[in-house]
Design an enzyme around this catalytic site. Structure first.
Site, PDB file in Angstrom:
ATOM      1  N   CYS A  18       0.810  -1.216   0.000  1.00 29.14           N
ATOM      2  CA  CYS A  18       0.000   0.000   0.000  1.00 29.14           C
ATOM      3  C   CYS A  18       0.841   1.263   0.000  1.00 29.14           C
ATOM      4  O   CYS A  18       2.010   1.258   0.385  1.00 29.14           O
ATOM      5  CB  CYS A  18      -0.854   0.071   1.255  1.00 29.14           C
ATOM      6  SG  CYS A  18      -1.937  -1.307   1.474  1.00 29.14           S
ATOM      7  N   GLY A  44       0.798   0.109  -5.130  1.00 28.52           N
ATOM      8  CA  GLY A  44      -0.468  -0.623  -5.142  1.00 28.52           C
ATOM      9  C   GLY A  44      -1.288  -0.216  -6.345  1.00 28.52           C
ATOM     10  O   GLY A  44      -1.628   0.955  -6.479  1.00 28.52           O
ATOM     11  N   ASN A 123      -0.663   1.490   5.767  1.00 28.24           N
ATOM     12  CA  ASN A 123       0.346   0.756   5.002  1.00 28.24           C
ATOM     13  C   ASN A 123       1.089  -0.138   5.982  1.00 28.24           C
ATOM     14  O   ASN A 123       1.645   0.346   6.959  1.00 28.24           O
ATOM     15  CB  ASN A 123       1.313   1.740   4.332  1.00 28.24           C
ATOM     16  CG  ASN A 123       2.488   1.049   3.637  1.00 28.24           C
ATOM     17  OD1 ASN A 123       3.548   1.631   3.504  1.00 28.24           O
ATOM     18  ND2 ASN A 123       2.320  -0.161   3.194  1.00 28.24           N
ATOM     19  N   TYR A 263      14.025  -2.216  -3.704  1.00 29.88           N
ATOM     20  CA  TYR A 263      13.034  -2.396  -4.764  1.00 29.88           C
ATOM     21  C   TYR A 263      11.745  -1.585  -4.602  1.00 29.88           C
ATOM     22  O   TYR A 263      11.269  -0.999  -5.569  1.00 29.88           O
ATOM     23  CB  TYR A 263      12.685  -3.891  -4.845  1.00 29.88           C
ATOM     24  CG  TYR A 263      11.572  -4.210  -5.795  1.00 29.88           C
ATOM     25  CD1 TYR A 263      11.695  -3.981  -7.169  1.00 29.88           C
ATOM     26  CD2 TYR A 263      10.365  -4.745  -5.326  1.00 29.88           C
ATOM     27  CE1 TYR A 263      10.651  -4.277  -8.044  1.00 29.88           C
ATOM     28  CE2 TYR A 263       9.327  -5.045  -6.203  1.00 29.88           C
ATOM     29  CZ  TYR A 263       9.474  -4.804  -7.554  1.00 29.88           C
ATOM     30  OH  TYR A 263       8.451  -5.087  -8.400  1.00 29.88           O
TER      31      TYR A 263
END
Ligand code: SF4
Length: 486
Positions: A18, A44, A123, A263
């Site tokens: 999220c 997301g 999140n 990432y």
């Protein structure tokens, strides 16, 4: 029927769950929030939502499936979202109804309390959500969704405190796991990070207004100035008059998610005071020092392997080239791909630059190997194009453990590194060599000169080490083994 949200062409990456955004003190909070969520779309893509409050019209919300640009650019939608304060959320589900998400699981969630309404966007992942949910249902709570985040609203409803921030503190003291939360009342914007600070949360200022966002790239898009990170264990309560800082939790040493550097976060964001791009370049440099190989060319697996490939090339002196080209227009072109198109798999997204790779010894740099399915296909494509050798260099250590803190990982037995040694993985992928950066090398690249402190690690690195900073209690009860085998 294939559901486009299951992204059949990109199924071999860990996926951030999220992104959150909030703003107060601006003329149209919804416009800013839509832009902020658009910048956070990489966190997301399944669904998004915005809640706003207007002194005349009260609370309003819109929650929809699909990309932010498809919903929150429509004038008739934006017209329903007036007001100077708002929060938003983009979602890729891990908790809640996986795969076939119901609209009821799309955040922000809203609750009406005795002292007025409040909305929250979360999140992270609550590791004791199943037990909390059971307890709350037994005590009479009626859940509207299957999301772990809704527990927070019900815990707030049970608090006897007299205002929303105090009720949030009560609720969050019962919650275990990872959370970066943006919440709002009629007049207050609230940001909270869990005591370990696993997921990011940034504070910024735009004109006379204030902004909270998962990443600084969402501040940039609205022209906001980045002030600082909300600290691990900190709650900020923001009104038009300014920011007050609270410390509702027992202080702990922070354990920020190291994979955000590798990432998840966008390369143009700032984390821990340094650019994500330059950290990834440093990871590539470390990788070149740790795992050199004689080759003709360094190629990234685009786009996420690009900065590390540049770093590898700079350190090794081996030329960098775009040996694989990514089709930037995948988007929703193949919303319901037919079987024949789906079988083309990775070729729809990536294509080899044949003229460049033919007869060459190629170093391919990727950010991670999860199941190895995409890596195998990429290797086949490169060899089909006539490459002489393929050497994989991976910008993270082997991913051998699932994440319980807000990232979608396959079950442990599906992770290649959980079931194979490095040499077995190399044979399985069919490449000439395969090397991962070491955990110490990764720590050095993110700025820890002496590498990882095994007695007290500086980051969460559980998906590489099995060293979980918060026990995933519900999962342990269900028989999950926490420790890596020695
Ligand atoms: S387990 Fe991995 S992905 Fe999850 S928070 Fe920790 S480092 Fe990040």
């Amino acid at each position: 029927m294939t559901d486009w949200r299951s992204t059949p062409f990109d199924d071999d990456k860990l996926k951030e769950e999220c992104g959150v955004f909030g703003v107060v003190g601006v003329s149209s909070a919804a416009n800013f929030t839509a832009l902020g969520l658009h910048a956070l779309q990489h966190r997301g893509q399944e669904a998004g939502g915005i809640v706003v409050h207007d002194p005349e019209q009260g609370f309003n919300s819109v929650r929809r499936f699909g990309y932010v640009r498809d919903t929150f650019t429509q004038q008739d939608v934006m017209d329903t979202l007036p007001g100077p304060i708002g929060i938003g959320h983009v979602r890729y589900s891990t908790s809640g109804s996986k795969g076939a998400t119901a609209i009821r699981d799309v955040q922000p969630f809203f609750g009406e309390f005795a002292m007025g309404g409040a909305a929250i966007a979360h999140n992270g992942n609550i590791t004791n959500a199943a037990s909390l949910r059971r307890e709350l249902i037994e005590r009479g709570s009626i859940f509207q969704s299957s999301s772990d985040s809704e527990c927070i609203i019900h815990l707030m409803a049970r608090s006897l405190q007299r205002n929303i921030p105090e009720r949030m503190k009560d609720a969050l003291r019962r919650v275990e796991g990872a959370f970066s939360i943006v919440a709002m009342t009629r007049t207050k914007l609230i940001g909270v990070r869990d005591p370990l600070g696993v997921r990011p949360l940034m504070l910024g200022q735009v004109g006379d207004g204030w902004v909270l966002a998962s990443e600084t790239c969402a501040l940039d898009i609205i022209g906001a100035e980045f002030l600082r990170e909300v600290e691990p264990g900190e709650m900020v309560v923001i009104t038009a008059d300014g920011v007050t800082s609270h410390r509702p939790f027992e202080q702990k040493k922070s354990r920020f998610c190291i994979f955000e550097h590798v990432y998840f976060s966008r390369p143009d964001s700032i984390l821990g005071g340094q650019s994500v791009y330059s950290t990834r370049e440093a990871i590539g440099r470390e990788l070149a020092k740790e795992a050199p190989v004689d080759a003709d060319m360094v190629c990234p697996v685009p786009d996420s392997g690009t900065p590390a490939a540049i770093g590898y090339s700079l350190e090794s002196g081996i030329p960098y080239a775009m040996g694989i080209i990514r089709n930037q227009y995948m988007g929703r072109t193949f919303i319901e791909p037919s079987e024949s198109i789906r079988n083309m798999g990775v070729r729809l997204k990536l294509n080899v630059n044949r003229a460049l790779v033919r007869g060459k010894r190629i170093i391919l740099v990727d950010d991670s190997v999860v199941r190895g399915t995409t890596s195998r296909k990429i290797k086949e494509m490169i060899l089909d194009a006539g490459a002489a050798e393929v050497h994989f260099r991976i910008a993270s250590p082997p991913t051998a453990w699932p994440c319980f803190y807000g990232v979608d990982t396959p079950q442990r037995e599906k992770l290649l590194a959980a079931t194979m040694t490095a040499e077995e993985m190399r044979t399985h992928l069919g490449v000439d060599s395969l090397k991962f950066i070491s955990l110490d090398g990764l720590y050095r690249a993110v700025g820890e000169k002496n590498g990882r402190d095994p007695a007290s690690p500086q980051y969460c690195d559980a998906c590489f080490s099995g060293d979980y900073p918060v026990e995933p209690s519900d999962q342990v009860q269900n028989g999950f083994q926490l420790k890596a085998a020695e």
